[in-house]
Design a protein around this motif. Structure first.
Motif, mmCIF file in Angstrom:
data_model
loop_
_atom_site.group_PDB
_atom_site.id
_atom_site.type_symbol
_atom_site.label_atom_id
_atom_site.label_comp_id
_atom_site.label_asym_id
_atom_site.label_seq_id
_atom_site.Cartn_x
_atom_site.Cartn_y
_atom_site.Cartn_z
ATOM 1 N N LEU A 199 0.923 -1.261 -0.097
ATOM 2 C CA LEU A 199 -0.110 0.064 -0.108
ATOM 3 C C LEU A 199 0.833 1.382 -0.043
ATOM 4 N N MET A 200 0.821 2.053 -0.940
ATOM 5 C CA MET A 200 1.698 3.244 -1.376
ATOM 6 C C MET A 200 1.070 4.455 -1.293
ATOM 7 N N VAL A 201 1.351 5.375 -0.347
ATOM 8 C CA VAL A 201 1.021 6.732 -0.663
ATOM 9 C C VAL A 201 1.957 7.580 -1.615
ATOM 10 N N THR A 202 1.503 8.122 -2.542
ATOM 11 C CA THR A 202 2.202 8.920 -3.501
ATOM 12 C C THR A 202 1.477 10.077 -4.056
ATOM 13 N N HIS A 203 2.567 11.210 -4.393
ATOM 14 C CA HIS A 203 2.268 12.230 -5.264
ATOM 15 C C HIS A 203 2.496 11.975 -6.736
ATOM 16 N N SER A 204 3.275 10.856 -7.215
ATOM 17 C CA SER A 204 3.784 10.878 -8.245
ATOM 18 C C SER A 204 2.905 10.112 -9.300
ATOM 19 N N THR A 205 2.563 10.531 -10.488
ATOM 20 C CA THR A 205 1.699 9.630 -11.311
ATOM 21 C C THR A 205 2.566 8.410 -11.864
ATOM 22 N N GLU A 206 3.673 8.706 -12.105
ATOM 23 C CA GLU A 206 4.729 7.580 -12.463
ATOM 24 C C GLU A 206 4.579 6.425 -11.749
ATOM 25 N N ALA A 207 4.753 6.835 -10.211
ATOM 26 C CA ALA A 207 4.853 5.519 -9.261
ATOM 27 C C ALA A 207 3.559 4.913 -9.117
ATOM 28 N N ALA A 208 2.456 5.736 -9.242
ATOM 29 C CA ALA A 208 0.860 5.136 -9.092
ATOM 30 C C ALA A 208 0.755 4.342 -10.271
ATOM 31 N N SER A 209 1.394 4.718 -11.410
ATOM 32 C CA SER A 209 0.805 4.132 -12.696
ATOM 33 C C SER A 209 1.566 2.625 -12.660
ATOM 34 N N HIS A 210 2.500 2.261 -11.746
ATOM 35 C CA HIS A 210 2.918 0.913 -11.516
ATOM 36 C C HIS A 210 2.174 -0.177 -10.509
ATOM 37 N N ALA A 211 1.058 0.464 -10.022
ATOM 38 C CA ALA A 211 0.222 -0.170 -8.904
ATOM 39 C C ALA A 211 -0.894 -0.917 -9.710
ATOM 40 N N LYS A 212 -1.553 -1.705 -9.085
ATOM 41 C CA LYS A 212 -2.568 -2.555 -9.847
ATOM 42 C C LYS A 212 -4.091 -1.705 -9.590
ATOM 43 N N ARG A 213 -4.247 -1.081 -8.505
ATOM 44 C CA ARG A 213 -5.387 -0.214 -8.162
ATOM 45 C C ARG A 213 -4.742 1.010 -7.648
ATOM 46 N N VAL A 214 -5.556 2.175 -7.924
ATOM 47 C CA VAL A 214 -5.305 3.388 -7.408
ATOM 48 C C VAL A 214 -6.672 4.031 -6.736
ATOM 49 N N LEU A 215 -6.478 4.478 -5.482
ATOM 50 C CA LEU A 215 -7.406 4.829 -4.736
ATOM 51 C C LEU A 215 -7.229 6.651 -4.628
ATOM 52 N N PHE A 216 -8.243 7.167 -4.946
ATOM 53 C CA PHE A 216 -8.058 8.728 -4.949
ATOM 54 C C PHE A 216 -8.765 9.283 -3.819
ATOM 55 N N LEU A 226 -9.357 3.494 -9.750
ATOM 56 C CA LEU A 226 -8.928 2.838 -10.832
ATOM 57 C C LEU A 226 -8.458 1.408 -10.766
ATOM 58 N N TYR A 227 -8.509 0.510 -11.508
ATOM 59 C CA TYR A 227 -8.055 -0.908 -11.600
ATOM 60 C C TYR A 227 -7.293 -0.989 -12.909
ATOM 61 N N ARG A 228 -6.034 -1.341 -12.693
ATOM 62 C CA ARG A 228 -5.161 -1.597 -14.071
ATOM 63 C C ARG A 228 -5.592 -2.663 -14.830
ATOM 64 N N GLY A 229 -6.194 -3.688 -14.481
ATOM 65 C CA GLY A 229 -6.794 -5.039 -15.461
ATOM 66 C C GLY A 229 -5.687 -5.178 -16.495
ATOM 67 N N GLU A 230 -5.909 -5.213 -17.757
ATOM 68 C CA GLU A 230 -5.127 -5.602 -18.702
ATOM 69 C C GLU A 230 -4.229 -4.399 -19.365
ATOM 70 N N ARG A 231 -4.389 -3.358 -18.537
ATOM 71 C CA ARG A 231 -4.023 -1.985 -19.143
ATOM 72 C C ARG A 231 -2.535 -1.807 -19.113
ATOM 73 N N SER A 232 -1.806 -1.262 -19.970
ATOM 74 C CA SER A 232 -0.365 -0.946 -19.963
ATOM 75 C C SER A 232 -0.208 0.253 -18.994
ATOM 76 N N ARG A 233 0.957 0.204 -18.555
ATOM 77 C CA ARG A 233 1.453 1.039 -17.584
ATOM 78 C C ARG A 233 1.149 2.579 -18.156
ATOM 79 N N GLU A 234 1.416 2.714 -19.464
ATOM 80 C CA GLU A 234 1.107 4.352 -20.218
ATOM 81 C C GLU A 234 -0.302 4.613 -20.254
#
Length: 253
Positions: A199-216, A226-234
């Motif tokens: 569980l990671m707290v971050t301001h970095s969009t780059e860091a968050a894009s590595h996660a499988k799920r992002v809570l805002f 947001l759930y990553r699912g099959e989406r690419s990091r980009e």
């Protein structure tokens, strides 16, 4: 399997001399499954740090509860809280929090020393973790002798050494240059693939894009996720950017 449950958590601080009440968390509810990699984002003052402190048993909610693997963290006495943090939670901080008077090896082993582990077990745990994080050759050095990225990998090794149920990371890339940050995020992805819950707290969009799920978090509640699912990091990066823009401009969920 659900490892963490945050149930209708509210946190109200009373200002000095009993003045105005400040509501840091209004109604936070979410769960984390074992093996998930979750990032928490939000503007400054949204309640991210307050939530992390409550999850770390450094603070108590005004209302609601936190349950980790069936254990209500609100029922842990202050006397047992430090032992619980050391054995069940791993911490990675923005500023590393390493002791300059201890070698890299001794910094990593400190939680085991405090818990009274025998020397042979400490060494048995240290070797594979140091190898996995590419710091085996640094073990006899001191924190002031190594780079920021190496310091943070040392901090990750220290967080992993007790085989914690949950890693809590507070802005782990905040003090790193872009190259070291990417290396650390690759490390996080690798240990998550190995089954570690993060569980990671971050301001970095780059860091968050590595996660499988992002809570805002916004105004003390979970505004969106947001759930990553099959989406690419980009693709994840772009979706995170869109949500952050909506938050900043007052858009709807």
């Amino acid at each position: 399997m659900e490892i963490l449950k945050v149930d209708q958590v509210k946190k109200i601080y009373t200002t000095r001399f009993g003045g105005n009440n400040v509501q840091a968390l209004r109604d936070i509810t979410f769960t984390v499954e074992s093996g998930e990699y979750v990032a928490i984002m939000g503007e400054s003052g949204s309640g991210k740090t307050t939530l992390l402190n409550i999850l770390a048993t450094l603070d108590q909610p005004t209302k609601g509860k936190i349950v980790l693997e069936g254990k209500d963290l609100g029922r842990i006495s202050e006397k047992k809280a430090a032992k619980f943090r050391r054995e069940q939670l791993g911490f990675v901080f923005q500023e590393f929090n390493l002791l300059d008077t201890l070698s890299v090896k001794d910094n990593i082993l400190l939680p085991l020393v405090l818990s009274g582990y025998p020397q042979n077990e400490m060494m048995a745990r240290l070797k594979p973790i140091a190898g996995r994080l590419h710091i085996s050759e640094l073990l006899e050095k001191y924190p002031y002798e190594i780079s920021g990225g190496q310091k943070q990998r040392t901090a990750v090794a220290r967080a992993l050494i007790m085989n914690p149920k949950l890693i809590l990371a507070d802005e782990p890339t905040g003090a790193l240059d872009s190259h070291a940050a990417m290396q650390l995020l690759d490390v996080f992805s690798e240990i998550n693939r190995g089954g570690q819950t993060i569980l990671m707290v971050t301001h970095s969009t780059e860091a968050a894009s590595h996660a499988k799920r992002v809570l805002f978090i916004k105004d003390g509640i979970v505004y969106h996720q947001l759930y990553r699912g099959e989406r690419s990091r980009e693709e994840m990066y772009q979706m995170i950017t869109n949500v952050l823009t909506a938050i900043a401009t007052g858009g709807e969920r």
